[in-house]
Design an enzyme around this catalytic site. Structure first.
Site, mmCIF file in Angstrom:
data_model
loop_
_atom_site.group_PDB
_atom_site.id
_atom_site.type_symbol
_atom_site.label_atom_id
_atom_site.label_comp_id
_atom_site.label_asym_id
_atom_site.label_seq_id
_atom_site.Cartn_x
_atom_site.Cartn_y
_atom_site.Cartn_z
ATOM 1 N NE ARG A 111 -3.469 -0.006 2.732
ATOM 2 C CZ ARG A 111 -2.983 -0.267 3.944
ATOM 3 N NH1 ARG A 111 -2.215 0.614 4.559
ATOM 4 N NH2 ARG A 111 -3.297 -1.395 4.540
ATOM 5 C CE1 TYR A 139 -12.602 15.133 -14.934
ATOM 6 C CE2 TYR A 139 -11.831 14.756 -12.698
ATOM 7 C CZ TYR A 139 -12.479 14.312 -13.834
ATOM 8 O OH TYR A 139 -13.004 13.042 -13.863
ATOM 9 C CG ASP A 163 -4.523 18.682 -12.465
ATOM 10 O OD1 ASP A 163 -3.791 18.208 -13.358
ATOM 11 O OD2 ASP A 163 -5.654 18.235 -12.188
ATOM 12 C CE LYS A 209 -8.128 11.982 -17.530
ATOM 13 N NZ LYS A 209 -8.363 13.175 -16.732
#
Ligand SMILES: *Cc1c(COP(=O)(O)O)cnc(C)c1O
Length: 400
Positions: free
Chosen positions: A64, A117, A189, A214
């Site tokens: 993790r 976004y 971002d 993306k």
């Protein structure tokens, strides 16, 4: 570090994207780094395991928080973004969640640009506000407006540039300077530009994050997210945000696929940018097109800033058609090559309608106030033959 790895660290962008941090002689001569599909790691002794848990001995413990395939991806992206440390997580939203749950406490304030976004906008305005965090919206294309929203409680200033979906460009250096004056962190971002076109950390940002779904992955076959910045910040996001609060690590297989995508990132972005420039010029000359946004067009309001801040202008274009939403929907339905789908940065050219799709999380009033027109279309120009993309746009514009 052996000499091959040391040399890589000083080489060009594409060389680092292909070679950095990996020497085939460490892995049986395998040209391509192996995928470590393992959730847990054997301790040499009971004492060694305890020491690793206390952070007194290096090594891998549990999947993790860290995995060797992720580590290579993190090292490469940190280098490409010009940052000290990288962190790979399950998606762009996992990058945002892990980062902000780490940085914020109840009572803190966050300044966001008003165009984000759709799910990022919802994360701040409908998510964090439930936990005692105040969100202040600003028009960061005008850095002079920033001092009016910064307070002693501002912990973070957050924005996208170019922004999704209308491609607004924000001056990273100016906003960073204003934020530093009140000791707020700047988080950018960088999904639309990628480090191939701009490196926000070098302009003063504290953290840069990505939807690796993306351009970084680049092939529409995975979800992933990345955070890069100073080791002290990123280690906290890994050790608390990812490990305890979101529990959203990137799968090793997806880390491998993003490493593969990175090898062609610079090449792909060049071509995406070249094709998008040509499509934008075709649209600019068409009488039915309104509100066209592409940072590479001289008519784009922030073209000069985009030229200063970006190496090229990327693959995203947004525009409206005369006749608004109905005309936009009809245009989308007439396209034969360009595919109707959300997401972006894939080899395939994609088109979507933000108001009813990626930005449906905004209310109609918020969209109107924030420059996301109801008729706006967003195209992600792919890597098909440019003449075929142009022909498809032209026929869909001109066919009755
Ligand atoms: C897609 C996207 C996100 C969210 O990323 P996921 O990988 O879908 O979770 C965040 N920011 C921007 C700019 C995006 O386009």
């Amino acid at each position: 570090m052996n000499s091959r790895k040391r040399r890589n660290a000083e080489q060009g962008f594409a060389t680092r994207a292909i070679h950095l941090g990996y020497d085939p002689s460490d892995e049986h001569g395998a040209l391509t780094p192996p995928i470590f599909m393992t959730s847990t790691y054997a301790f040499e002794s009971a004492e060694a395991g305890s020491e690793m848990f206390r952070g007194e001995r290096p090594g891998y413990v549990y999947g993790r928080t860290r995995n060797p395939t992720q580590s290579l991806l993190e090292e490469r992206l940190a280098s490409l973004e010009g940052g000290e440390r990288g962190l790979a997580v399950a998606s762009g939203m996992a990058a945002i969640g892990s980062t902000f749950f780490t940085l914020l406490n109840a009572g803190d304030e966050v300044v966001i640009d008003h165009t984000l976004y759709g799910n990022s906008f919802a994360f701040f305005t409908k998510g964090l506000t439930r936990f005692g965090v105040t969100i202040r919206l600003a028009d960061l294309t005008d850095p002079a407006s920033l001092p009016r929203v910064l307070t002693g409680r501002t912990k973070v200033v957050y924005f996208e540039t170019p922004a999704n979906p209308n491609l607004r460009v924000i001056d990273i250096a100016q906003v960073s300077m204003a934020a530093q004056a009140v000791s707020a962190l700047v988080v950018v971002d960088n999904t639309f530009a990628t480090p191939a076109l701009q490196q926000p950390l070098k302009l003063g940002a504290d953290l840069v994050l990505h939807s690796a779904t993306k351009y970084l992955g680049g092939h529409g076959d995975l979800l992933g997210g990345i955070v890069v910045g100073r080791a002290e910040l990123v280690d906290r996001i890994r050790g608390h945000g990812l490990r305890v609060l979101t529990g959203a690590p990137l799968s090793p297989l997806n880390a491998f696929l993003i490493l593969r995508g990175l090898k062609t990132l610079e090449l792909r972005i060049e071509r995406h940018s070249e094709a998008a420039q040509q499509v934008a010029e075709l649209l600019a000359d068409h009488p039915r097109v309104r509100n066209l946004s592409y940072p590479g067009l001289p008519s784009f309001p922030q073209h000069a800033l985009a030229r200063r801040q970006m190496r090229r202008f990327g693959g995203l274009i947004s525009f409206e058609l005369d006749g608004g939403i109905a005309a936009g929907m009809a245009f989308m339905n007439r396209l034969e090559l360009i595919t109707r789908a959300v997401s972006l940065g894939d080899t395939e050219s994609l088109v979507q309608h933000p108001a009813s799709m990626t930005h449906a999380t905004y209310s109609p009033e918020e969209r109107a106030a924030h420059g996301i027109g109801d008729g706006l279309l967003r195209m992600s120009i792919g890597l098909e033959s440019i003449e075929d993309i142009l022909a498809d746009v032209a026929q869909a514009l001109d066919r009755p």
